[in-house]
Scaffold this motif. Structure first.
Motif, PDB file in Angstrom:
ATOM      1  N   LYS A 190      12.782  -2.350   8.186  1.00 42.08           N
ATOM      2  CA  LYS A 190      12.431  -1.017   8.678  1.00 42.08           C
ATOM      3  C   LYS A 190      11.188  -0.456   8.002  1.00 42.08           C
ATOM      4  CE  LYS A 190      15.465   1.475   5.441  1.00 42.08           C
ATOM      5  NZ  LYS A 190      16.568   2.454   5.339  1.00 42.08           N
ATOM      6  N   ASN A 191      10.802  -0.994   6.850  1.00 41.04           N
ATOM      7  CA  ASN A 191       9.637  -0.489   6.148  1.00 41.04           C
ATOM      8  C   ASN A 191       8.357  -1.190   6.551  1.00 41.04           C
ATOM      9  OD1 ASN A 191      11.103   1.371   4.562  1.00 41.04           O
ATOM     10  ND2 ASN A 191      11.753  -0.296   3.215  1.00 41.04           N
ATOM     11  N   SER A 192       8.446  -2.117   7.510  1.00 43.93           N
ATOM     12  CA  SER A 192       7.280  -2.860   7.946  1.00 43.93           C
ATOM     13  C   SER A 192       6.863  -2.414   9.335  1.00 43.93           C
ATOM     14  CB  SER A 192       7.572  -4.365   7.932  1.00 43.93           C
ATOM     15  OG  SER A 192       7.931  -4.789   6.638  1.00 43.93           O
ATOM     16  N   GLY A 193       5.810  -3.052   9.829  1.00 43.82           N
ATOM     17  CA  GLY A 193       5.326  -2.707  11.168  1.00 43.82           C
ATOM     18  C   GLY A 193       4.006  -2.015  11.112  1.00 43.82           C
ATOM     19  N   ALA A 194       3.342  -1.943  12.270  1.00 42.01           N
ATOM     20  CA  ALA A 194       2.023  -1.345  12.337  1.00 42.01           C
ATOM     21  C   ALA A 194       2.103   0.160  12.448  1.00 42.01           C
ATOM     22  CB  ALA A 194       1.254  -1.926  13.528  1.00 42.01           C
TER      23      ALA A 194
ATOM     24  N   PHE B 297       7.037   4.233  17.674  1.00 40.83           N
ATOM     25  CA  PHE B 297       8.218   3.372  17.617  1.00 40.83           C
ATOM     26  C   PHE B 297       7.863   1.955  18.062  1.00 40.83           C
ATOM     27  CE2 PHE B 297      11.715   1.366  19.959  1.00 40.83           C
ATOM     28  CZ  PHE B 297      12.659   1.254  18.944  1.00 40.83           C
ATOM     29  N   LEU B 298       7.098   1.837  19.144  1.00 39.09           N
ATOM     30  CA  LEU B 298       6.705   0.508  19.636  1.00 39.09           C
ATOM     31  C   LEU B 298       5.882  -0.240  18.594  1.00 39.09           C
ATOM     32  CD1 LEU B 298       5.704   1.341  23.344  1.00 39.09           C
ATOM     33  CD2 LEU B 298       7.815   0.269  22.531  1.00 39.09           C
ATOM     34  N   ARG B 299       4.993   0.466  17.920  1.00 43.40           N
ATOM     35  CA  ARG B 299       4.163  -0.183  16.897  1.00 43.40           C
ATOM     36  C   ARG B 299       4.985  -0.564  15.673  1.00 43.40           C
ATOM     37  NH1 ARG B 299      -1.905   1.920  16.395  1.00 43.40           N
ATOM     38  NH2 ARG B 299      -2.525   1.751  18.581  1.00 43.40           N
ATOM     39  N   ARG B 300       5.881   0.337  15.251  1.00 37.23           N
ATOM     40  CA  ARG B 300       6.687   0.065  14.064  1.00 37.23           C
ATOM     41  C   ARG B 300       7.575  -1.161  14.261  1.00 37.23           C
ATOM     42  NH1 ARG B 300       8.589   4.665  13.753  1.00 37.23           N
ATOM     43  NH2 ARG B 300      10.712   4.365  14.562  1.00 37.23           N
ATOM     44  N   THR B 301       8.033  -1.361  15.492  1.00 32.89           N
ATOM     45  CA  THR B 301       8.902  -2.497  15.810  1.00 32.89           C
ATOM     46  C   THR B 301       8.137  -3.681  16.393  1.00 32.89           C
ATOM     47  OG1 THR B 301       9.330  -1.532  17.984  1.00 32.89           O
ATOM     48  CG2 THR B 301      10.885  -1.004  16.214  1.00 32.89           C
ATOM     49  N   SER B 302       6.816  -3.523  16.536  1.00 34.99           N
ATOM     50  CA  SER B 302       5.939  -4.552  17.136  1.00 34.99           C
ATOM     51  C   SER B 302       6.262  -4.841  18.600  1.00 34.99           C
ATOM     52  CB  SER B 302       5.989  -5.862  16.325  1.00 34.99           C
ATOM     53  OG  SER B 302       5.473  -5.674  15.025  1.00 34.99           O
ATOM     54  N   LEU B 303       7.045  -3.981  19.251  1.00 39.01           N
ATOM     55  CA  LEU B 303       7.350  -4.174  20.662  1.00 39.01           C
ATOM     56  C   LEU B 303       6.113  -3.985  21.536  1.00 39.01           C
ATOM     57  CD1 LEU B 303      10.788  -2.310  20.949  1.00 39.01           C
ATOM     58  CD2 LEU B 303      10.390  -4.781  21.029  1.00 39.01           C
ATOM     59  N   ASP B 304       5.131  -3.233  21.040  1.00 38.25           N
ATOM     60  CA  ASP B 304       3.918  -3.012  21.832  1.00 38.25           C
ATOM     61  C   ASP B 304       3.144  -4.301  22.075  1.00 38.25           C
ATOM     62  OD1 ASP B 304       3.288  -3.042  19.025  1.00 38.25           O
ATOM     63  OD2 ASP B 304       1.290  -2.278  19.524  1.00 38.25           O
TER      64      ASP B 304
ATOM     65  N   LEU C 192     -13.846 -17.333  13.967  1.00 34.97           N
ATOM     66  CA  LEU C 192     -13.698 -17.604  15.393  1.00 34.97           C
ATOM     67  C   LEU C 192     -13.572 -19.096  15.678  1.00 34.97           C
ATOM     68  CD1 LEU C 192     -16.324 -15.073  16.804  1.00 34.97           C
ATOM     69  CD2 LEU C 192     -13.874 -14.740  16.459  1.00 34.97           C
ATOM     70  N   ASP C 193     -13.443 -19.920  14.640  1.00 33.51           N
ATOM     71  CA  ASP C 193     -13.254 -21.358  14.829  1.00 33.51           C
ATOM     72  C   ASP C 193     -11.821 -21.705  15.231  1.00 33.51           C
ATOM     73  OD1 ASP C 193     -15.839 -22.125  14.379  1.00 33.51           O
ATOM     74  OD2 ASP C 193     -15.556 -22.616  12.269  1.00 33.51           O
ATOM     75  N   VAL C 194     -10.911 -20.725  15.175  1.00 29.19           N
ATOM     76  CA  VAL C 194      -9.533 -20.940  15.611  1.00 29.19           C
ATOM     77  C   VAL C 194      -9.179 -19.853  16.621  1.00 29.19           C
ATOM     78  CG1 VAL C 194      -8.901 -21.959  13.398  1.00 29.19           C
ATOM     79  CG2 VAL C 194      -8.490 -19.533  13.798  1.00 29.19           C
ATOM     80  N   LYS C 195      -8.103 -20.093  17.377  1.00 36.30           N
ATOM     81  CA  LYS C 195      -7.661 -19.091  18.334  1.00 36.30           C
ATOM     82  C   LYS C 195      -7.060 -17.886  17.598  1.00 36.30           C
ATOM     83  CE  LYS C 195      -6.485 -22.068  22.266  1.00 36.30           C
ATOM     84  NZ  LYS C 195      -5.378 -22.485  23.177  1.00 36.30           N
ATOM     85  N   PRO C 196      -7.252 -16.681  18.131  1.00 40.64           N
ATOM     86  CA  PRO C 196      -6.559 -15.529  17.546  1.00 40.64           C
ATOM     87  C   PRO C 196      -5.069 -15.636  17.790  1.00 40.64           C
ATOM     88  CG  PRO C 196      -7.643 -14.914  19.599  1.00 40.64           C
ATOM     89  CD  PRO C 196      -8.070 -16.321  19.301  1.00 40.64           C
ATOM     90  N   GLY C 197      -4.294 -15.024  16.915  1.00 41.47           N
ATOM     91  CA  GLY C 197      -2.848 -15.154  17.008  1.00 41.47           C
ATOM     92  C   GLY C 197      -2.123 -13.828  17.146  1.00 41.47           C
ATOM     93  N   MET C 198      -0.914 -13.880  17.695  1.00 40.97           N
ATOM     94  CA  MET C 198      -0.054 -12.702  17.721  1.00 40.97           C
ATOM     95  C   MET C 198       0.369 -12.331  16.305  1.00 40.97           C
ATOM     96  SD  MET C 198       2.410 -13.245  21.055  1.00 40.97           S
ATOM     97  CE  MET C 198       3.215 -11.654  20.772  1.00 40.97           C
ATOM     98  N   THR C 199       0.460 -13.344  15.456  1.00 42.60           N
ATOM     99  CA  THR C 199       0.744 -13.105  14.052  1.00 42.60           C
ATOM    100  C   THR C 199      -0.105 -14.059  13.227  1.00 42.60           C
ATOM    101  OG1 THR C 199       2.480 -12.878  12.381  1.00 42.60           O
ATOM    102  CG2 THR C 199       2.637 -14.768  13.872  1.00 42.60           C
ATOM    103  N   GLY C 200      -0.069 -13.854  11.910  1.00 41.79           N
ATOM    104  CA  GLY C 200      -0.871 -14.691  11.022  1.00 41.79           C
ATOM    105  C   GLY C 200      -0.827 -14.130   9.614  1.00 41.79           C
ATOM    106  N   GLU C 201      -1.764 -14.546   8.802  1.00 44.62           N
ATOM    107  CA  GLU C 201      -1.807 -14.075   7.414  1.00 44.62           C
ATOM    108  C   GLU C 201      -1.933 -12.555   7.346  1.00 44.62           C
ATOM    109  OE1 GLU C 201      -1.563 -15.426   4.514  1.00 44.62           O
ATOM    110  OE2 GLU C 201      -1.890 -17.572   4.691  1.00 44.62           O
TER     111      GLU C 201
END
Length: 333
Positions: free
Chosen positions: A328-332, A230-237, A274-283
């Motif tokens: 609801k169909n998205s998430g990790a 559930f945490l992964r599906r909602t990205s709360l993790d 690695l020339d940019v910072k990693p992100g919480m989100t991105g492409e």
């Protein structure tokens, strides 16, 4: 003293079994393949070199690809072939890149000045160690700080409920920290709410990998708890990563944060991500992160982000991410 007769495209001089390799003014992705091939040639000599000296006196600019080729090359000579290897005359900008990456202690450095340093070196030595405009942008950093503060406030409100749910199903730590590599390969601990059983790392070898390349994915990973799904599906993790953003280790938007094991098998040009910072989100997030199973596709997405970056583009990716979270169909997985 004699020149080294081979197919190397870099100046190499041999003195009594000691090989002196001169790096170009810019050690970037355009030249790292030639450097790698030259180094492999040196390590195939019979007899092997007693010592290899990398003369960086002319090099005034190095990016993450340059760091990558140094790591792979020195590992080949020093670790695999027991050849003493020294970096010589490292100028301020490359030295700063090594320090930012946390790799400066990995290399043996002799900073004596050599005669081949260019006359205009002092003027060029002030070149910023940061290569990508997204990292230099003060507005992006301001957005990160404001976003992180808001995100941490939301995290604090949800923390009691999430912590209780995690503990009731799987006793153990609430948070999970994993070493990742950030800008120019700098190591940091990335935080998440724990979504797997406590001994998940030790069980990883027993789980089949459904992805290809340097990443690991399994849709039905039995290590993930019900609360974790559930945490992964909602990205709360991922809420604790706002702390990494506030510390400057990550950005709200960036590339996918790789593990040290993943970077360890990179081909040298792949260090560009690695020339940019990693992100919480991105492409990778807005293009179906749980469905992207080919490592080369992730590299392509990360490089596309670097090429297209702007503050407006970041805002677009943040908006798309919010929409995906509430779909609801998205998430990790």
């Amino acid at each position: 003293m004699q020149p080294f007769a081979s197919n190397c495209h870099l100046p190499v001089i041999v003195i009594d079994g000691v090989y002196l390799v001169q790096t170009p003014p810019r050690l970037t992705v355009e030249v790292v393949t030639a450097f790698k091939h030259c180094w492999e040639t040196l390590c195939r000599q019979d007899p092997l070199p007693r010592r290899i000296i990398v003369d960086m006196g002319r090099t005034v600019f190095m990016d993450s690809s340059g760091v990558g080729v140094l790591v792979r090359s020195i590992s080949l000579s020093q670790v695999q072939n027991n050849i003493e290897t020294i970096l010589w005359s490292v100028n301020p900008q490359p030295q700063t890149v090594l320090e930012v990456s946390g790799l400066s202690q990995f290399f043996k450095v002799d900073n004596r000045t050599t005669a081949i340093i260019a006359a205009d070196l002092q003027a060029q030595a002030n070149v910023s160690a940061v290569t990508h405009p997204s990292v230099r942008s003060r507005w992006k950093r301001l957005i990160d700080i404001v976003g992180a503060i808001v995100g941490l406030a939301i995290t604090a409100l949800l923390l009691p409920a999430i912590a209780l749910a995690i503990r009731l199903e799987s006793p153990g730590p609430i948070f999970f920290g994993q070493m990742r590599l950030g800008l120019t390969g700098h190591p940091f601990r990335m935080w998440k709410f724990r979504s797997m059983v406590v001994n998940a790392e030790s069980l990883k070898d027993q789980i089949p990998n459904q992805a290809s390349g340097a990443i690991f994915k399994n849709e039905n990973d039995p290590r993930i708890t019900r609360v974790g799904r559930f945490l992964r599906r909602t990205s709360l993790d991922e809420l604790p990563q706002f702390w990494n953003v506030l510390r400057g280790e990550m950005s709200l938007v960036g590339t996918r944060p790789p593990t040290p094991q993943e970077v360890g098998i990179y081909e040298v040009p792949q260090w560009q991500r690695l020339d940019v910072k990693p992100g919480m989100t991105g492409e990778w997030q807005v293009n179906g992160r749980s469905k992207v199973r080919n490592f080369e596709d992730i590299i392509a997405l990360d490089l596309r982000y670097q090429e297209n970056w702007s503050l407006w583009y970041d805002c677009q990716l943040i908006a798309k991410t919010i929409w995906i979270i509430f779909n609801k169909n998205s998430g990790a997985v």
